[in-house]
Design a protein around this motif. Structure first.
Motif, PDB file in Angstrom:
ATOM      1  N   ALA A 156       0.885  -1.203  -0.085  1.00  0.00           N
ATOM      2  CA  ALA A 156       0.044  -0.053  -0.029  1.00  0.00           C
ATOM      3  C   ALA A 156       0.797   1.137  -0.125  1.00  0.00           C
ATOM      4  O   ALA A 156       0.517   2.382  -0.622  1.00  0.00           O
ATOM      5  CB  ALA A 156      -0.751  -0.055   1.490  1.00  0.00           C
ATOM      6  N   HIS A 157       2.084   1.201   0.711  1.00  0.00           N
ATOM      7  CA  HIS A 157       2.802   2.440   0.703  1.00  0.00           C
ATOM      8  C   HIS A 157       3.467   2.502  -0.698  1.00  0.00           C
ATOM      9  O   HIS A 157       3.482   3.976  -1.079  1.00  0.00           O
ATOM     10  CB  HIS A 157       4.145   2.264   1.745  1.00  0.00           C
ATOM     11  CG  HIS A 157       4.941   3.300   1.572  1.00  0.00           C
ATOM     12  ND1 HIS A 157       6.231   3.246   0.809  1.00  0.00           N
ATOM     13  CD2 HIS A 157       5.193   4.311   2.304  1.00  0.00           C
ATOM     14  CE1 HIS A 157       6.782   4.391   0.915  1.00  0.00           C
ATOM     15  NE2 HIS A 157       6.410   5.143   2.043  1.00  0.00           N
ATOM     16  N   ALA A 158       3.798   1.604  -1.346  1.00  0.00           N
ATOM     17  CA  ALA A 158       4.389   1.626  -2.786  1.00  0.00           C
ATOM     18  C   ALA A 158       3.139   2.393  -3.644  1.00  0.00           C
ATOM     19  O   ALA A 158       3.770   2.919  -4.582  1.00  0.00           O
ATOM     20  CB  ALA A 158       4.953   0.311  -3.374  1.00  0.00           C
ATOM     21  N   LEU A 159       2.019   2.272  -3.353  1.00  0.00           N
ATOM     22  CA  LEU A 159       0.995   2.856  -4.326  1.00  0.00           C
ATOM     23  C   LEU A 159       0.674   4.399  -3.711  1.00  0.00           C
ATOM     24  O   LEU A 159       0.534   5.252  -4.524  1.00  0.00           O
ATOM     25  CB  LEU A 159      -0.426   1.899  -4.252  1.00  0.00           C
ATOM     26  CG  LEU A 159      -0.115   0.697  -4.885  1.00  0.00           C
ATOM     27  CD1 LEU A 159      -1.624  -0.307  -4.518  1.00  0.00           C
ATOM     28  CD2 LEU A 159      -0.079   0.595  -6.239  1.00  0.00           C
ATOM     29  N   ALA A 160       0.501   4.455  -2.512  1.00  0.00           N
ATOM     30  CA  ALA A 160       0.377   5.723  -1.877  1.00  0.00           C
ATOM     31  C   ALA A 160       1.233   6.716  -2.075  1.00  0.00           C
ATOM     32  O   ALA A 160       0.986   7.969  -2.032  1.00  0.00           O
ATOM     33  CB  ALA A 160      -0.335   5.468  -0.315  1.00  0.00           C
ATOM     34  N   THR A 161       2.440   6.388  -2.012  1.00  0.00           N
ATOM     35  CA  THR A 161       3.598   7.098  -1.910  1.00  0.00           C
ATOM     36  C   THR A 161       3.731   8.135  -3.331  1.00  0.00           C
ATOM     37  O   THR A 161       4.449   9.105  -3.359  1.00  0.00           O
ATOM     38  CB  THR A 161       4.973   6.534  -1.660  1.00  0.00           C
ATOM     39  OG1 THR A 161       5.688   7.637  -1.200  1.00  0.00           O
ATOM     40  CG2 THR A 161       5.466   5.645  -2.805  1.00  0.00           C
ATOM     41  N   PHE A 162       3.312   7.387  -4.414  1.00  0.00           N
ATOM     42  CA  PHE A 162       3.610   7.871  -5.718  1.00  0.00           C
ATOM     43  C   PHE A 162       2.884   9.492  -5.856  1.00  0.00           C
ATOM     44  O   PHE A 162       3.434  10.175  -6.378  1.00  0.00           O
ATOM     45  CB  PHE A 162       3.014   6.966  -6.803  1.00  0.00           C
ATOM     46  CG  PHE A 162       3.142   7.474  -8.299  1.00  0.00           C
ATOM     47  CD1 PHE A 162       4.239   7.657  -8.741  1.00  0.00           C
ATOM     48  CD2 PHE A 162       1.815   7.763  -8.986  1.00  0.00           C
ATOM     49  CE1 PHE A 162       4.577   8.241 -10.138  1.00  0.00           C
ATOM     50  CE2 PHE A 162       2.020   8.167 -10.297  1.00  0.00           C
ATOM     51  CZ  PHE A 162       3.236   8.628 -10.880  1.00  0.00           C
TER      52      PHE A 162
END
Length: 446
Positions: free
Chosen positions: A115-121
């Motif tokens: 989820a962090h990989a998606l939300a940080t973009f």
């Protein structure tokens, strides 16, 4: 380097580090976003068949790796707080075909990292645009006089309006006032750029803290492992010390006491017939008893000498230096130590005594120096330095290795610096408890 200069250097490194992080966040997070989103959509699309589960397992594994990398990057530019302990990993049944293949799906920490990989973009996109825009405006405005000749009147009509609001337009306004206003604005933007980077880095740190923190059970397990390793090392060190003491008593005082017993028995039998010979044996036995007493006293110094129990570690260290065979100086500064020093002073004295004994036996030194200082952080720093031949090593099974185990059992640090030719420096750092031991007595300390 002065304190002010060091502070400026730290500020410069922090600003450049934050700027580099913000500029590289978009390309780095873009790669992770594309990879994770593509695999996630593929795995969900194939979820109706069994192929989708392995794809999702690979996706969350990649997300976990990206999360570790992202937390490491964020840790270089700020403090990343631990995430709330809302993750669990249930026990999966063993012996079920394919359960290990999809096991990563059961760990919610993997899903949090994904989820962090998606939300940080989107966060990286916003902060990257703000960083580049602010920096480009500052750079362009400061260097405006160098490229103003390339600007057409239509391009800088807004500058005409600004100048008109300040003063009269005309040749003076176009050639002097306009560049001055632009350069001043650029200097303001450049001066505030470090503050902007500090603000823009906050959402990255918050997001990393919410989704990439370490699980509490992992932290507790690691702490328990360190405590167990320290306890095991302390037990081994104490066992080695007791065995060495037992061997020294057996080889020294015990043999001398047996000899003393035999001499007294012979003297008792000779008293009726040869009083003079019996008296000589008694005198020799008296001298031998004094030697035995001195040997026992020397052995007891490694345990808890009376001066340590009565006057504390500072006086005991100074007495240790005075009684040493080598000329030894002592640097003792323990005034800043708290009441918790009593909990470790016995072990500290034993370590210093053993180190000084090793110097006397093996260093071939002409002088030594011992140091016991209460560090500002609350730790106890010990040091033994000699001018001997050097070459001391932490070989397994030898004296220094046993001392290292004992220090590690106290959660301390043990380091040896001994190049060939000397000098040899042994440093020990032992954490001191905040409060005094519950026993309250100095005789039980350590």
């Amino acid at each position: 380097m002065t304190e002010r200069r060091r502070r400026y250097v730290d500020e410069w490194r922090g600003w450049t580090g934050r700027t580099w992080y913000l500029l590289t966040a978009l390309p780095v997070d873009l790669v992770g976003f594309v990879v994770v989103l593509t695999l996630l959509c593929l795995g969900l699309g194939l979820g109706i068949v069994w192929v989708g589960l392995p794809v999702l397992a690979v996706t969350v594994r990649i997300g976990r790796l990206l999360g570790v990398f992202a937390r490491r990057r964020a840790g270089r530019v700020g403090e990343v707080p631990d995430a709330p302990d809302w993750t669990v990993r249930p026990d999966l049944p063993t012996g079920v075909p394919g359960v290990r293949l999809v096991a990563p799906l059961a760990d919610t920490r993997n899903w949090a990292a994904t989820a962090h990989a998606l939300a940080t973009f989107p966060v990286s996109v916003a902060t990257w645009v703000a960083t580049v825009t602010w920096g480009a405006l500052a750079l362009g405005a400061v260097t405006y006089p160098a490229w103003t000749w390339a600007v057409t009147p239509a391009d800088d009509i807004w500058l005409e309006r600004v100048a008109a609001g300040i003063g009269e337009t005309g040749q003076w306004t176009g050639t002097v006032l306009r560049p001055l206003v632009v350069v001043l604005a650029g200097l303001v933007l450049a001066a505030t750029f470090p503050i902007v980077t500090r603000v823009l880095i906050v959402p990255h740190l918050v997001l990393a803290g919410l989704l990439l923190g370490e699980r509490q059970d992992v932290r507790l397990l690691r702490g328990a492992q360190r405590a167990e390793a320290g306890r095991r090392a302390a037990l081994l060190a104490e066992d080695a010390s007791l065995r060495r003491l037992e061997r020294d008593i057996h080889d020294g005082p015990q043999q001398q006491l047996l000899r003393l017993q035999y001499d007294l028995a012979i003297a008792l039998r000779r008293f009726p017939d040869d009083t003079a010979a019996a008296e000589r044996l008694v005198e020799e036995s008296l001298d031998r008893s004094k030697a035995v007493l001195e040997t026992i006293r020397n052995l007891s110094r490694g345990l808890a000498p009376p001066i340590l129990q009565d006057r504390g570690l500072a006086a005991a260290v100074e007495a240790l230096a005075e009684d040493s065979v080598l000329p030894t100086t002592a640097d003792v500064r323990l005034d800043a130590a708290g009441a918790g020093l009593a909990a470790v002073e016995r072990s500290a004295y034993a370590i210093l005594s053993e180190l000084l004994t090793n110097v006397t036996k093996h260093a071939h030194a002409s002088s030594a120096r011992i140091r016991a200082v209460a560090a500002p952080g609350g730790d106890l720093e010990l040091e033994v330095r000699d001018d001997g031949v050097g070459g001391a090593r932490l070989d397994p099974g030898h004296g220094l290795d046993g001392l290292r185990d004992r220090v590690e059992g106290l959660q301390g640090v043990f380091t040896v610096t001994s190049p060939p030719g000397g000098p040899t420096v042994v440093r020990v750092r032992i954490p001191v408890p905040v409060e005094a031991p519950a026993t309250g007595g100095r005789t039980l300390a350590g």
